[in-house]
Design a protein around this motif. Sequence first.
Motif, PDB file in Angstrom:
ATOM      1  N   PHE A 116       0.836  -1.206   0.000  1.00 44.12           N
ATOM      2  CA  PHE A 116       0.000   0.000   0.000  1.00 44.12           C
ATOM      3  C   PHE A 116       0.868   1.253   0.000  1.00 44.12           C
ATOM      4  O   PHE A 116       0.624   2.200  -0.760  1.00 44.12           O
ATOM      5  N   ASN A 117       1.894   1.275   0.837  1.00 42.98           N
ATOM      6  CA  ASN A 117       2.770   2.447   0.921  1.00 42.98           C
ATOM      7  C   ASN A 117       3.548   2.654  -0.376  1.00 42.98           C
ATOM      8  O   ASN A 117       3.782   3.799  -0.785  1.00 42.98           O
ATOM      9  N   LEU A 118       3.957   1.562  -1.017  1.00 42.01           N
ATOM     10  CA  LEU A 118       4.643   1.676  -2.304  1.00 42.01           C
ATOM     11  C   LEU A 118       3.717   2.290  -3.357  1.00 42.01           C
ATOM     12  O   LEU A 118       4.144   3.112  -4.176  1.00 42.01           O
ATOM     13  N   ALA A 119       2.454   1.889  -3.326  1.00 40.69           N
ATOM     14  CA  ALA A 119       1.475   2.444  -4.264  1.00 40.69           C
ATOM     15  C   ALA A 119       1.292   3.938  -4.030  1.00 40.69           C
ATOM     16  O   ALA A 119       1.248   4.733  -4.980  1.00 40.69           O
ATOM     17  N   VAL A 242     -10.419   0.766  -0.131  1.00 40.77           N
ATOM     18  CA  VAL A 242      -8.995   0.853  -0.472  1.00 40.77           C
ATOM     19  C   VAL A 242      -8.734   2.056  -1.375  1.00 40.77           C
ATOM     20  O   VAL A 242      -7.747   2.788  -1.203  1.00 40.77           O
ATOM     21  N   VAL A 243      -9.629   2.294  -2.337  1.00 41.09           N
ATOM     22  CA  VAL A 243      -9.481   3.461  -3.219  1.00 41.09           C
ATOM     23  C   VAL A 243      -9.551   4.747  -2.399  1.00 41.09           C
ATOM     24  O   VAL A 243      -8.736   5.666  -2.592  1.00 41.09           O
ATOM     25  N   GLU A 244     -10.493   4.836  -1.479  1.00 42.37           N
ATOM     26  CA  GLU A 244     -10.600   6.031  -0.646  1.00 42.37           C
ATOM     27  C   GLU A 244      -9.370   6.203   0.240  1.00 42.37           C
ATOM     28  O   GLU A 244      -8.912   7.325   0.485  1.00 42.37           O
ATOM     29  N   SER A 245      -8.803   5.093   0.699  1.00 39.50           N
ATOM     30  CA  SER A 245      -7.585   5.163   1.504  1.00 39.50           C
ATOM     31  C   SER A 245      -6.416   5.667   0.672  1.00 39.50           C
ATOM     32  O   SER A 245      -5.585   6.457   1.159  1.00 39.50           O
ATOM     33  N   LEU A 246      -6.336   5.237  -0.581  1.00 35.03           N
ATOM     34  CA  LEU A 246      -5.292   5.728  -1.484  1.00 35.03           C
ATOM     35  C   LEU A 246      -5.429   7.231  -1.705  1.00 35.03           C
ATOM     36  O   LEU A 246      -4.450   7.973  -1.701  1.00 35.03           O
ATOM     37  N   ILE A 247      -6.669   7.666  -1.898  1.00 34.48           N
ATOM     38  CA  ILE A 247      -6.926   9.096  -2.132  1.00 34.48           C
ATOM     39  C   ILE A 247      -6.451   9.929  -0.937  1.00 34.48           C
ATOM     40  O   ILE A 247      -5.739  10.923  -1.094  1.00 34.48           O
ATOM     41  N   ILE A 248      -6.834   9.507   0.271  1.00 34.58           N
ATOM     42  CA  ILE A 248      -6.457  10.258   1.468  1.00 34.58           C
ATOM     43  C   ILE A 248      -4.945  10.225   1.677  1.00 34.58           C
ATOM     44  O   ILE A 248      -4.317  11.245   2.009  1.00 34.58           O
ATOM     45  N   ALA A 249      -4.335   9.046   1.452  1.00 32.50           N
ATOM     46  CA  ALA A 249      -2.887   8.909   1.652  1.00 32.50           C
ATOM     47  C   ALA A 249      -2.113   9.769   0.658  1.00 32.50           C
ATOM     48  O   ALA A 249      -1.120  10.417   1.027  1.00 32.50           O
ATOM     49  N   VAL A 250      -2.541   9.791  -0.601  1.00 29.44           N
ATOM     50  CA  VAL A 250      -1.884  10.646  -1.592  1.00 29.44           C
ATOM     51  C   VAL A 250      -2.065  12.110  -1.202  1.00 29.44           C
ATOM     52  O   VAL A 250      -1.135  12.923  -1.325  1.00 29.44           O
ATOM     53  N   GLY A 251      -3.253  12.457  -0.723  1.00 27.62           N
ATOM     54  CA  GLY A 251      -3.504  13.825  -0.281  1.00 27.62           C
ATOM     55  C   GLY A 251      -2.551  14.253   0.828  1.00 27.62           C
ATOM     56  O   GLY A 251      -2.052  15.386   0.833  1.00 27.62           O
ATOM     57  N   PHE A 252      -2.265  13.341   1.773  1.00 26.72           N
ATOM     58  CA  PHE A 252      -1.309  13.638   2.836  1.00 26.72           C
ATOM     59  C   PHE A 252       0.088  13.901   2.266  1.00 26.72           C
ATOM     60  O   PHE A 252       0.808  14.791   2.735  1.00 26.72           O
TER      61      PHE A 252
END
Length: 278
Positions: A116-119, A242-252
């Motif tokens: 996930f972090n690599l993505a 998972v998609v929403e988690s990616l969105i928030i993580a990229v936003g951070f």
Amino acid sequence: MKNIFNWDTHKLSTTQKNIADFIEKNIDRLPYMNEKDIAAEVPTSIASISRFWSAVGIANLKELKSSLRDLDVSNPAKKMSNIFNKISDGDLLGDMLERTAGYLRDTSYKLSRDSFNLAVDAMSQAKRIYVFAPGPSEGLGSLLQFRLNRFGVDIQIIPKSGIEVYEAMIHLSPEDVIVLFGFFKIAPEIQVILDYAKELKCPTVVITDRLVSDLNDHSTVVLYVCRGELWEFHSMVAPTAVVESLIIAVGFRIEKQALANLESLQNLRRRFSNQLAK
């Protein structure tokens, strides 16, 4: 995405990959199953199950069960899901909510945090993000595009099928990232995109409900999501989470840029609030 067993998918047929995938997803149930049970649920023939063992270097089902004793393969997500699913037949809503809760637990248990972090790293550093989201994943692709576009991310949807895919592929570069959704049967377009991206050294992130497939060898990062067994109604709750988690993580990761774009959006709303309806 790390599996319990080190399957060599290059040597496996499509049916054998389905069997391996079933084993990975049902480790906690295997001690109570025989070859007939496994064949019925994959589904395939008992003969195919028997041939599978030699194909993966295991003597038989008994040897597989024996090897499980030496592994830490307890799966609380599955166990809890089985308990929650034993509810009144008359409460369809309750049953669906408990099932989807189980899918979320299963996804959390099996989705590698390193992957996930690599993505997130790849997506937050990309010059442009391309998204291939065919069939039932089309809504997920639109959600990803809509939210990241608000952060000022250059993100585009790749056409769903046929030769239109090439129209996007000609613009790919090593500085880009491709996010692909591959559920159940992997679309031929996905293989074409992955092969070409590998030649370009363009990073790829695949979101899939397959624990065992060729995707592990052909993509940069694989993110597993649980959607239920092959014979069940396939839920999109875990993929959405998972998609929403990616969105928030990229936003951070791009917080300054994201907040600046959101502020610009709000300023435009205020400026033209009397001219455009909400």
